[in-house]
Motif scaffolding. Structure first.
Motif, PDB file in Angstrom:
ATOM      1  N   LEU A 122       0.830  -1.208   0.000  1.00  0.00           N
ATOM      2  CA  LEU A 122       0.000   0.000   0.000  1.00  0.00           C
ATOM      3  C   LEU A 122       0.862   1.253   0.000  1.00  0.00           C
ATOM      4  CD1 LEU A 122      -2.744  -1.127   2.545  1.00  0.00           C
ATOM      5  CD2 LEU A 122      -3.075  -0.668   0.106  1.00  0.00           C
ATOM      6  N   VAL A 123       1.913   1.232   0.800  1.00  0.00           N
ATOM      7  CA  VAL A 123       2.819   2.392   0.852  1.00  0.00           C
ATOM      8  C   VAL A 123       3.565   2.535  -0.471  1.00  0.00           C
ATOM      9  CG1 VAL A 123       4.816   3.398   2.010  1.00  0.00           C
ATOM     10  CG2 VAL A 123       3.091   2.174   3.351  1.00  0.00           C
ATOM     11  N   GLY A 124       4.085   1.420  -0.999  1.00  0.00           N
ATOM     12  CA  GLY A 124       4.857   1.449  -2.238  1.00  0.00           C
ATOM     13  C   GLY A 124       4.050   1.921  -3.422  1.00  0.00           C
ATOM     14  N   VAL A 125       2.841   1.413  -3.564  1.00  0.00           N
ATOM     15  CA  VAL A 125       1.994   1.809  -4.683  1.00  0.00           C
ATOM     16  C   VAL A 125       1.640   3.299  -4.590  1.00  0.00           C
ATOM     17  CG1 VAL A 125      -0.347   1.572  -5.614  1.00  0.00           C
ATOM     18  CG2 VAL A 125       1.039  -0.456  -5.212  1.00  0.00           C
ATOM     19  N   GLY A 126       1.368   3.765  -3.374  1.00  0.00           N
ATOM     20  CA  GLY A 126       1.045   5.181  -3.197  1.00  0.00           C
ATOM     21  C   GLY A 126       2.173   6.085  -3.642  1.00  0.00           C
ATOM     22  N   ILE A 127       3.406   5.740  -3.297  1.00  0.00           N
ATOM     23  CA  ILE A 127       4.566   6.568  -3.649  1.00  0.00           C
ATOM     24  C   ILE A 127       4.889   6.470  -5.142  1.00  0.00           C
ATOM     25  CG2 ILE A 127       7.067   6.814  -3.340  1.00  0.00           C
ATOM     26  CD1 ILE A 127       6.642   6.111  -0.398  1.00  0.00           C
TER      27      ILE A 127
END
Length: 237
Positions: free
Chosen positions: A77-82
């Motif tokens: 979730l964090v990776g996709v957001g960034i």
């Protein structure tokens, strides 16, 4: 005619991943530029890979190691957001270059793979695997490396990898939907590819313990390399 050819290719790549545990998604993303416009390449690939991985997880559901899923999901979730934010900075013309370069490095550069292997945490692997997939389409080898170290049983590796890759491709599809990609424009093709991918997962699962995975993967490396070079050369043509 293109739908039929893509369906056959999707079936074969899904069989490959079902039998060996990896490689099919990379092969499919390397072939798709010959059939789809660049703006459709990664989102269509993502949607078909969701079905391939979900079906593979279903056929091997008894072997799924659920304990790793929450950690991977948080990192994803964090990776996709960034990485989704970085899409604004990337010219679509260069997507085949990123895909081709990633494939070649992951296949032939020990230095590149050694650096990847340092990301032992499922949080970190989720961050990079799902984040990078927004740009290069698929990054299956990242999580496979970790799973092979942790679980000796190949069935556990393949089934658990399928769940984690389902998360990656689902998040990626949501990103492109948010960016305005109209999946309905390719609905007929996508449905046909999805049906073929599910059938391929079933066949691959049945073949898993009946073929020499090492020999098959060596042949796959050669084919992938050719496709990666072709993908890179499209930038200059």
């Amino acid at each position: 005619m293109n739908e039929f050819i893509l369906g056959l290719i999707t079936f074969l790549t899904s069989v490959l991943t079902g039998a060996v545990g990896m490689g099919g998604g990379l092969l499919l993303i390397a072939i798709l530029p010959s059939f789809l416009p660049l703006n459709a390449l990664i989102p269509v690939h993502g949607l078909t890979q969701i079905s391939s991985n979900v079906s593979r997880a279903y056929f091997g559901h008894k072997d799924i190691q659920y304990s790793v899923v929450p950690k991977f999901l948080i990192g994803s979730l964090v990776g996709v957001g960034i990485f989704a934010l970085l899409l604004h900075l990337i010219t679509i013309k260069y997507i085949p270059l990123f895909i081709g370069t990633y494939i070649l490095l992951s296949l032939w550069s020990q230095t590149f793979n050694d650096k990847i292997k340092k990301y032992e945490s499922y949080y970190v692997i989720g961050f990079f695997q799902s984040g990078l997939s927004v740009v290069v389409g698929t990054t299956g080898p990242l999580v496979i490396t970790k799973l092979i170290k942790e679980f000796e049983d190949n069935d556990k590796v393949v089934a658990t990898s399928a769940v984690l890759m389902s998360i990656t491709h689902s998040l990626k599809a949501l990103v492109y939907l948010n960016f305005g990609f109209i999946f309905a424009d390719y609905l007929g093709m996508i449905f046909f590819m999805i049906a073929c991918s599910i059938l391929g997962s079933y066949v691959g699962t049945k073949l898993r313990n009946k073929i020499d995975g090492k020999k098959l993967f060596f042949a796959l490396r050669i084919v992938l390399s050719i496709m990666a070079f072709k993908s890179i050369l499209t930038i200059f043509s």
